[in-house]
Enzyme design. Sequence first.
Site, PDB file in Angstrom:
ATOM      1  N   GLU A  52       0.827  -1.223   0.000  1.00 32.80           N
ATOM      2  CA  GLU A  52       0.000   0.000   0.000  1.00 32.80           C
ATOM      3  C   GLU A  52       0.857   1.268   0.000  1.00 32.80           C
ATOM      4  O   GLU A  52       2.049   1.230   0.320  1.00 32.80           O
ATOM      5  CB  GLU A  52      -0.934   0.004   1.209  1.00 32.80           C
ATOM      6  N   LYS A  98      -3.633  -2.138  14.393  1.00 35.33           N
ATOM      7  CA  LYS A  98      -2.749  -1.226  15.115  1.00 35.33           C
ATOM      8  C   LYS A  98      -3.155  -1.106  16.577  1.00 35.33           C
ATOM      9  O   LYS A  98      -4.336  -0.990  16.891  1.00 35.33           O
ATOM     10  CB  LYS A  98      -2.768   0.141  14.429  1.00 35.33           C
TER      11      LYS A  98
END
Length: 300
Positions: A22, A155
């Site tokens: 990405e 995360k």
Amino acid sequence: MIRIRPDVKEALAAGRPVVALESTVLAHGLPRPRNLVVGRALEEEVRGHGAVPATVGVVSGVPVVGLDAAQVERMANEDGILKVSTRDLAVPVARRGDGATTVAATMWLAARAGVQVFATGGIGGVHRGGDGRDVSADVAELGRTPMLVVCAGAKAILDLAATREALETAGVLLVGYRTDELPAFYSRESGLGVDVRADSPAEVAAIWHAHREMRLPGGVLLCVPPPVETALRAAEVEAAIEAALARAEKEGVRGKQVTPFLLTAVAEATGGRALEANVGLLRNNARTGALVAAAISALS
Ligand code: PSU
Ligand code: MN
């Protein structure tokens, strides 16, 4: 509509391994000038393990699967580049602008190009505090776009238990790579389990192959613990996360700025150790993605 770099197209046509990467992590997740160094290193990591890297982004209005070197540099160094999730993809395309793609938008574009494996750092999920309504579009995309996504979990700035539940509701299988525990991005431990454990690229490939054969919807998340050399202890990163969350609240940080703000604040609060953990796990995931993509190619 989607431009695919020629060597990526050839590899896909021949059934050779390709790994998508990405560009939001380059544009918004890592500080300059390290971001460009890491962007290049991730591509090298993929190549060095027998697969073709395809970094995804939107360049001058064209969605690209397999940015060239100059385009990767543009993602890393351009000021104010748009952070683009799937819902926003039409904006840079309509305006002939550039856009850095998140996990969701990268999945969408890479899947349409025929890529099956995508390596990233940590996926987005359910943010902490408030009312639990800030949920990353990554979750919904994982629920509908077939892709094997290699990550170090979600995360740690997020509510990991809620994120895990949201992924279950979305129908996303969590595979632990040589672990029974969901990794927590910066650290190897979260106290939460995965759905199933796989101990080799071949085992992962077999699960993915069956998923594809049955045309099951959505993605499979391969959760890889961050490498021990750079991983932090969950307890030591927690204080930094809480301080970062308090600052975000005080400064009124909202919407798509939240994730980049928190990642930067945590890196600063840990004297750069969170950044090293982030880079270490990104490289490790790129390498694992390449090995798994090769095992998938060997099956099909
Ligand atoms: N993983 C990283 N760094 C990042 C991201 C993931 O190690 O910067 C990015 C990904 O692009 C992910 C996005 O899709 O953060 C999630 O943002 P949000 O919470 O706004 O959906
Ligand atoms: Mn969000």
